[in-house]
Design an enzyme around this catalytic site. Structure first.
Site, PDB file in Angstrom:
ATOM      1  N   ASN A 144       1.002  19.945 -20.656  1.00 51.74           N
ATOM      2  CA  ASN A 144       0.592  19.017 -21.671  1.00 51.74           C
ATOM      3  C   ASN A 144       0.621  19.791 -23.048  1.00 51.74           C
ATOM      4  O   ASN A 144       0.282  19.450 -23.978  1.00 51.74           O
ATOM      5  CB  ASN A 144      -0.858  18.468 -21.565  1.00 51.74           C
ATOM      6  CG  ASN A 144      -0.876  17.573 -20.362  1.00 51.74           C
ATOM      7  OD1 ASN A 144       0.260  16.731 -20.119  1.00 51.74           O
ATOM      8  ND2 ASN A 144      -1.808  17.547 -19.583  1.00 51.74           N
ATOM      9  N   LYS A 157       8.122  23.034 -13.157  1.00 49.00           N
ATOM     10  CA  LYS A 157       7.353  21.939 -12.808  1.00 49.00           C
ATOM     11  C   LYS A 157       7.089  21.955 -11.473  1.00 49.00           C
ATOM     12  O   LYS A 157       5.964  21.571 -11.246  1.00 49.00           O
ATOM     13  CB  LYS A 157       8.110  20.827 -13.407  1.00 49.00           C
ATOM     14  CG  LYS A 157       7.188  19.580 -13.135  1.00 49.00           C
ATOM     15  CD  LYS A 157       7.078  18.267 -14.348  1.00 49.00           C
ATOM     16  CE  LYS A 157       6.139  17.475 -13.870  1.00 49.00           C
ATOM     17  NZ  LYS A 157       6.055  16.291 -14.824  1.00 49.00           N
ATOM     18  N   LYS A 162       3.306  11.363 -11.066  1.00 51.70           N
ATOM     19  CA  LYS A 162       2.716  10.623 -11.794  1.00 51.70           C
ATOM     20  C   LYS A 162       3.470   9.282 -12.144  1.00 51.70           C
ATOM     21  O   LYS A 162       4.487   9.281 -12.705  1.00 51.70           O
ATOM     22  CB  LYS A 162       2.436  11.407 -13.380  1.00 51.70           C
ATOM     23  CG  LYS A 162       1.327  12.338 -13.208  1.00 51.70           C
ATOM     24  CD  LYS A 162       1.140  13.026 -14.585  1.00 51.70           C
ATOM     25  CE  LYS A 162       0.107  14.001 -14.698  1.00 51.70           C
ATOM     26  NZ  LYS A 162      -0.237  14.644 -15.807  1.00 51.70           N
ATOM     27  N   GLU A 176      11.032  18.364 -24.165  1.00 49.57           N
ATOM     28  CA  GLU A 176      10.373  18.983 -23.051  1.00 49.57           C
ATOM     29  C   GLU A 176      10.876  20.161 -22.483  1.00 49.57           C
ATOM     30  O   GLU A 176      10.090  20.994 -21.640  1.00 49.57           O
ATOM     31  CB  GLU A 176      10.176  17.567 -21.911  1.00 49.57           C
ATOM     32  CG  GLU A 176       9.706  16.295 -22.518  1.00 49.57           C
ATOM     33  CD  GLU A 176       8.123  16.411 -22.390  1.00 49.57           C
ATOM     34  OE1 GLU A 176       7.461  17.425 -21.757  1.00 49.57           O
ATOM     35  OE2 GLU A 176       7.357  15.250 -22.795  1.00 49.57           O
ATOM     36  N   ARG A 216      -2.013  22.303 -13.826  1.00 45.32           N
ATOM     37  CA  ARG A 216      -0.800  21.236 -14.408  1.00 45.32           C
ATOM     38  C   ARG A 216      -1.152  20.989 -15.888  1.00 45.32           C
ATOM     39  O   ARG A 216      -0.277  20.292 -16.513  1.00 45.32           O
ATOM     40  CB  ARG A 216      -1.061  20.127 -13.426  1.00 45.32           C
ATOM     41  CG  ARG A 216       0.258  19.083 -13.920  1.00 45.32           C
ATOM     42  CD  ARG A 216       0.135  18.068 -12.644  1.00 45.32           C
ATOM     43  NE  ARG A 216       1.469  17.219 -12.920  1.00 45.32           N
ATOM     44  CZ  ARG A 216       2.083  16.334 -12.191  1.00 45.32           C
ATOM     45  NH1 ARG A 216       1.576  16.132 -10.820  1.00 45.32           N
ATOM     46  NH2 ARG A 216       2.753  15.486 -12.490  1.00 45.32           N
ATOM     47  N   HIS A 276       0.890  18.059 -26.343  1.00 43.54           N
ATOM     48  CA  HIS A 276       0.982  16.745 -26.148  1.00 43.54           C
ATOM     49  C   HIS A 276      -0.328  16.158 -26.630  1.00 43.54           C
ATOM     50  O   HIS A 276      -0.446  14.747 -27.082  1.00 43.54           O
ATOM     51  CB  HIS A 276       0.678  16.400 -24.658  1.00 43.54           C
ATOM     52  CG  HIS A 276       2.146  16.191 -24.079  1.00 43.54           C
ATOM     53  ND1 HIS A 276       2.983  17.357 -23.998  1.00 43.54           N
ATOM     54  CD2 HIS A 276       2.914  15.320 -23.441  1.00 43.54           C
ATOM     55  CE1 HIS A 276       4.166  17.184 -23.273  1.00 43.54           C
ATOM     56  NE2 HIS A 276       4.017  15.851 -22.936  1.00 43.54           N
ATOM     57  N   HIS A 288       0.475  13.095 -29.079  1.00 44.33           N
ATOM     58  CA  HIS A 288      -0.375  11.619 -28.504  1.00 44.33           C
ATOM     59  C   HIS A 288      -0.858  11.043 -29.760  1.00 44.33           C
ATOM     60  O   HIS A 288      -0.605   9.777 -30.159  1.00 44.33           O
ATOM     61  CB  HIS A 288      -1.252  11.618 -27.501  1.00 44.33           C
ATOM     62  CG  HIS A 288      -0.430  11.799 -26.325  1.00 44.33           C
ATOM     63  ND1 HIS A 288      -1.615  12.407 -25.199  1.00 44.33           N
ATOM     64  CD2 HIS A 288       0.509  11.718 -25.794  1.00 44.33           C
ATOM     65  CE1 HIS A 288      -0.673  12.553 -24.084  1.00 44.33           C
ATOM     66  NE2 HIS A 288       0.646  11.790 -24.595  1.00 44.33           N
ATOM     67  N   GLU A 331      -3.721  17.782 -11.237  1.00 44.07           N
ATOM     68  CA  GLU A 331      -4.329  18.209 -12.509  1.00 44.07           C
ATOM     69  C   GLU A 331      -5.682  18.649 -12.506  1.00 44.07           C
ATOM     70  O   GLU A 331      -6.334  18.179 -13.418  1.00 44.07           O
ATOM     71  CB  GLU A 331      -3.774  17.195 -13.659  1.00 44.07           C
ATOM     72  CG  GLU A 331      -3.676  17.727 -14.866  1.00 44.07           C
ATOM     73  CD  GLU A 331      -3.189  16.899 -16.074  1.00 44.07           C
ATOM     74  OE1 GLU A 331      -1.994  16.502 -15.814  1.00 44.07           O
ATOM     75  OE2 GLU A 331      -3.747  16.701 -17.272  1.00 44.07           O
ATOM     76  N   HIS A 354       8.855  10.270 -28.034  1.00 46.08           N
ATOM     77  CA  HIS A 354       7.918  10.963 -27.232  1.00 46.08           C
ATOM     78  C   HIS A 354       8.278  12.444 -27.502  1.00 46.08           C
ATOM     79  O   HIS A 354       7.321  13.480 -27.731  1.00 46.08           O
ATOM     80  CB  HIS A 354       7.608  10.540 -25.968  1.00 46.08           C
ATOM     81  CG  HIS A 354       6.812  11.602 -25.065  1.00 46.08           C
ATOM     82  ND1 HIS A 354       5.476  11.528 -25.470  1.00 46.08           N
ATOM     83  CD2 HIS A 354       7.076  12.422 -24.267  1.00 46.08           C
ATOM     84  CE1 HIS A 354       4.811  12.373 -24.682  1.00 46.08           C
ATOM     85  NE2 HIS A 354       5.811  13.121 -23.653  1.00 46.08           N
ATOM     86  N   ARG A 370       0.764  -1.084   0.031  1.00 49.03           N
ATOM     87  CA  ARG A 370       0.063   0.108  -0.025  1.00 49.03           C
ATOM     88  C   ARG A 370       0.725   1.352   0.217  1.00 49.03           C
ATOM     89  O   ARG A 370       0.309   2.274   0.509  1.00 49.03           O
ATOM     90  CB  ARG A 370      -1.075   0.056   0.927  1.00 49.03           C
ATOM     91  CG  ARG A 370      -1.918  -1.282   1.313  1.00 49.03           C
ATOM     92  CD  ARG A 370      -2.907  -0.841   2.052  1.00 49.03           C
ATOM     93  NE  ARG A 370      -3.956  -1.843   1.932  1.00 49.03           N
ATOM     94  CZ  ARG A 370      -3.999  -3.083   2.792  1.00 49.03           C
ATOM     95  NH1 ARG A 370      -2.930  -3.155   3.442  1.00 49.03           N
ATOM     96  NH2 ARG A 370      -4.697  -4.137   2.624  1.00 49.03           N
TER      97      ARG A 370
HETATM   98  N1  GLY Z   1       4.221  15.068 -17.691  1.00 49.07           N
HETATM   99  C1  GLY Z   1       3.230  15.943 -17.428  1.00 49.07           C
HETATM  100  C2  GLY Z   1       2.815  15.771 -16.109  1.00 49.07           C
HETATM  101  O1  GLY Z   1       3.669  15.567 -15.312  1.00 49.07           O
HETATM  102  O2  GLY Z   1       1.672  16.524 -15.503  1.00 49.07           O
END
Ligand code: GLY
Length: 372
Positions: free
Chosen positions: A247, A229, A145, A187, A243, A250, A254, A239, A268, A123
């Site tokens: 993107n 970031k 993430k 990025e 946040r 993106h 994608h 998000e 990517h 957990r």
């Molecule tokens: N890679 C985008 C984020 O971490 O929100």
């Protein structure tokens, strides 16, 4: 060169991102304060293991920390159920307990996979990210993430699970193939484009020298990216709003990644760079930013020797309608409406919902036409 320390402020889950040269060889002194017993489990991939695992092992051993290591195959295909099961069961076999620390040594795949394994193991156990690619240093290792891919799509199964520490060693970037470094740069440039025009100016001036290997410039670029970031994640961890700016580029990316099979045809970060150029093009066509802005984005990416347009992608691509449909499957669709990150200028991105699909189709058609 000095160590840069960036705080990710998340209350009781706050942590630091430490950025500097030679950090891998000094990892033990950074990790030791987190340990309740002198034992860590490291998971990496076979490419990174060959390059960097010995350095980490020696550093830990010198401080009397026992290291046990598992290597997964390099590449995106490791980011799935099979390696997740293997990694979690291996961690249990190693008797990693709730109070122990797992170390993810590698790029985005290892970080996301092992971050998720740490989130679900007993957990939730703490983990340390040691990102070894530019992309992982400036993006995926920071912000919590974690997750895996499934046949239904990328990153559809996962958890927010913040690391306890991130160690970004600038020296390891020297082992990256130039194409991988530049993909990560996609990025970096995104941060300037989304929220810091002065950083974008700095990149226009300095990034060509940085790409050639200048460590001080690399460290500054990683630091400024992580600062941005960290600020965004601290304000909007899950998000709900801001946040989403991360993107930028993106949604286009994608669709292009899906169309090209998530492989060597388009990395990517290359897709992010092309996507940023298209997002600025779309913004300009919607009358949001000047004509100069998309031209400036393209000129910089071109000067860096990066992929800029769809014409730079080898092989066939689907038509504009099919690409739009691929965007519609993106998990960031809200209530069936496409959301885009658009810009009022360089460094001025914002979230736009309900972008007219005919304008998007026009951008895609012209981009495909440019492929001749
Ligand atoms: N890679 C985008 C984020 O971490 O929100």
């Amino acid at each position: 060169m000095s160590l840069d320390t960036i705080d990710v402020d998340l209350g009781t889950r706050s942590y630091q991102v430490r950025i500097g040269q030679g950090l891998l060889g000094q990892a033990a002194e950074h990790i030791a304060p987190l340990l309740h017993r002198k034992k860590v489990a490291v998971i990496t991939d076979d490419t990174v293991a060959a390059l960097h695992l010995m350095t980490l092992a020696s550093a830990l051993e010198a401080r009397g920390i026992t290291m046990t290591a598992l290597t997964v195959p390099a590449g995106e295909s490791s980011k799935g159920w099979a390696q997740l099961a293997r990694a979690t069961e291996w961690l249990l076999e190693q008797k990693i307990e709730r109070r122990d620390v797992v170390v993810a040594l590698g790029g985005g795949v290892v970080g996301d996979l092992i971050g998720f394994a740490s989130a679900i193991l007993r957990r939730g156990v703490r983990f340390v990210q040691i990102p070894t690619t530019l992309l992982a240093q400036v993006d995926s290792s920071v912000g919590g993430k974690t997750g895996i891919n499934t046949p239904q799509g990328k990153n559809l199964v996962g958890a927010f699970h913040q690391p306890s520490l991130v160690l970004a060693d600038i020296d390891v970037l020297g082992t990256l193939a130039p194409r991988d470094f530049l993909a990560g740069y996609g990025e970096v440039v995104k941060y300037g484009l989304l929220g810091d025009a002065a950083f974008y100016d700095w990149l226009e001036t300095n990034a060509p020298t940085m790409a050639k290997g200048d460590a001080a410039l690399r460290q500054y670029a990683v630091k400024r990216s992580v600062e941005m970031k960290a600020g965004i994640v601290s304000r909007d961890e899950t998000e709900e709003g801001e946040r989403a700016l991360l993107n930028l580029g993106h949604t286009f990316c994608h669709a292009l990644e899906k169309a090209t099979g998530y492989g060597d045809r388009l990395l990517h970060g290359e897709g992010v760079a092309i996507g940023c150029a298209l997002a600025f093009e779309l913004s300009q066509r919607l009358g949001l930013c000047s004509q100069e802005a998309p031209s400036r984005v393209r000129a910089h990416l071109r000067a860096m020797g990066m992929k800029v347009d769809m014409a730079d992608i080898q092989g066939d691509l689907p038509d504009a309608e099919a690409l739009l449909a691929l965007m519609g499957q993106d998990k960031k669709v809200v209530d069936g409406k496409l959301r885009f990150i658009l810009a009022r200028g360089i460094g001025e991105a914002f979230v736009a919902s309900d972008v007219p699909s005919d304008v998007v189709l026009g951008v895609l058609r012209d981009a495909l036409r440019g492929r001749g």
